[in-house]
Design an enzyme around this catalytic site. Structure first.
Site, short mmCIF file in Angstrom:
data_model
loop_
_atom_site.label_atom_id
_atom_site.label_comp_id
_atom_site.label_asym_id
_atom_site.label_seq_id
_atom_site.Cartn_x
_atom_site.Cartn_y
_atom_site.Cartn_z
N ARG A 15 -18.84 8.93 6.70
CA ARG A 15 -18.92 7.54 6.27
C ARG A 15 -18.16 6.62 7.22
NH1 ARG A 15 -18.07 8.67 -0.19
NH2 ARG A 15 -20.10 9.69 -0.53
N ASN A 34 -6.40 -13.99 0.65
CA ASN A 34 -6.74 -14.49 -0.69
C ASN A 34 -6.37 -15.95 -0.92
OD1 ASN A 34 -7.59 -11.76 -1.60
ND2 ASN A 34 -5.41 -11.31 -1.33
N LYS A 70 -13.21 0.92 3.74
CA LYS A 70 -12.32 2.08 3.75
C LYS A 70 -13.07 3.29 3.20
CE LYS A 70 -10.26 1.44 -0.83
NZ LYS A 70 -9.01 1.44 -1.62
N TRP A 84 -12.07 -7.95 2.76
CA TRP A 84 -11.69 -6.70 2.10
C TRP A 84 -12.69 -6.43 0.98
CZ3 TRP A 84 -10.33 -6.60 -3.09
CH2 TRP A 84 -9.80 -7.75 -3.68
N THR A 105 -12.41 7.97 3.13
CA THR A 105 -11.67 9.13 3.64
C THR A 105 -12.61 10.14 4.29
OG1 THR A 105 -11.84 10.26 1.50
CG2 THR A 105 -9.88 8.87 1.88
N TYR A 109 0.83 -1.20 0.00
CA TYR A 109 0.00 0.00 0.00
C TYR A 109 0.87 1.26 0.00
CZ TYR A 109 -3.89 -3.05 1.50
OH TYR A 109 -4.83 -4.03 1.59
N ASN A 119 -20.06 3.52 8.75
CA ASN A 119 -19.56 2.17 8.51
C ASN A 119 -19.27 1.43 9.81
OD1 ASN A 119 -19.68 2.77 5.80
ND2 ASN A 119 -17.47 3.00 5.53
N PRO A 171 -15.70 -4.99 1.32
CA PRO A 171 -17.04 -5.45 1.72
C PRO A 171 -18.18 -4.67 1.06
CG PRO A 171 -16.06 -4.13 3.46
CD PRO A 171 -14.98 -4.37 2.46
N GLN A 204 -7.87 -13.18 5.00
CA GLN A 204 -8.52 -11.96 4.53
C GLN A 204 -8.83 -12.12 3.04
OE1 GLN A 204 -7.13 -7.48 3.74
NE2 GLN A 204 -6.90 -8.05 5.89
#
Length: 274
Positions: A240, A143, A234, A190, A236, A48, A244, A192, A164
């Site tokens: 939210r 994964n 996720k 991840w 920003t 990331y 969430n 979702p 995950q």
């Protein structure tokens, strides 16, 4: 399935029912806002390219470090025993010294690693060492599908604690979920909220949201939770973030859960894992 909002136990550690994803986030103020909103499971990865930012946000937040579970991951170009240990040290330094959960980001693929099973096993042995040395509290994968576990579980000394995976309405990965449950592996989700179509246009999600007076994102997150899976959304935006995280105080009934379960395929990068 989880039927309440208690933390999810893994041995001596508890995981919050909702985490915060940071892929694509490069502003420490976003991390600060997430922690202010109450997130205590923060998910990052070496690939990331934001571990330093995440670490800075955590340090500046004023939240006691022991209250936060920080996840990072080894990228598939760093797989192998020695390479994984070196990758861990780089990630730990970037984050400020501590990683609570360390995961294999993707299983080795035959295109990159002809002996992919051996590569997965060697990488896992490095994670086992980190766990035994108390460098991390939780080790796991991302994964991984049944075929990856079939070979890994034959040779591992410590069973993976987490997998995950991409999991959202229209992409349930039923066989992978079944495999994890057969082996007592906790699942994190991840993506979702799926792709944009689920949130913008899906009539089933919209109907359920209207019925419960919740946002479509809250429906997707609560749906994951009611399947016993820890969602890691996720965003920003502070509003939210708060929405969430707020999945208590309501429940999707079994008929609506079934209807969402039966949604057609809505896209999934995880389907491309080889």
């Amino acid at each position: 399935m989880f039927r309440n909002d208690k933390d999810i136990p893994i041995k001596h550690t508890s995981l919050p029912p909702v985490g915060f994803g940071t892929c694509g986030i490069y502003d420490e103020e976003v991390i600060l806002e997430a922690l202010k909103c109450g997130y205590r499971l923060i998910d990052t990865a070496s690939h990331y390219f934001n571990e330093k930012i995440v670490g800075e946000g955590i340090r500046k937040s004023g939240v006691t470090r022991s209250e936060i579970i920080v996840t990072s991951k080894v990228w598939y170009s760093d797989m192998g025993y020695d390479q994984t240990l070196r990758a861990f040290e780089k990630s730990a330094a970037a984050l400020g010294g501590d990683i609570d959960m360390y995961l294999i980001h993707w299983p080795a693929e035959v295109r990159r690693y002809p002996d992919w099973e051996k590569t997965n096993i060697e990488t896992w042995r490095a994670l086992e060492r980190l766990y035994k040395e108390n460098r991390v509290k939780i080790i796991g994968t991302c994964n991984f599908m049944r075929k990856h576990y079939e070979s890994l579980l034959k040779y591992c000394e410590i069973r993976p604690m987490i997998n995950q995976i991409e999991f959202h309405p229209g992409f349930m990965q039923t066989d992978t979920v079944s495999c994890c449950r057969e082996n007592q592996i906790v699942i994190e989700a991840w993506g979702p909220l799926g792709n944009g179509e689920i949130i913008r246009e899906n009539a089933i999600i919209q109907k359920t949201a209207d019925k419960l007076s919740k946002t479509k994102a809250q429906i997707c997150i609560r749906w994951c939770f009611q399947h016993g899976i820890i969602p890691i959304p996720k965003t920003t935006k502070r509003q939210r973030m708060q929405e969430n995280l707020d999945i208590s105080g309501f429940e999707i009934d079994k008929d609506d859960m079934r209807e969402i379960d039966n949604m057609p395929f809505c896209g999934g990068a995880g389907a491309q894992v080889k």
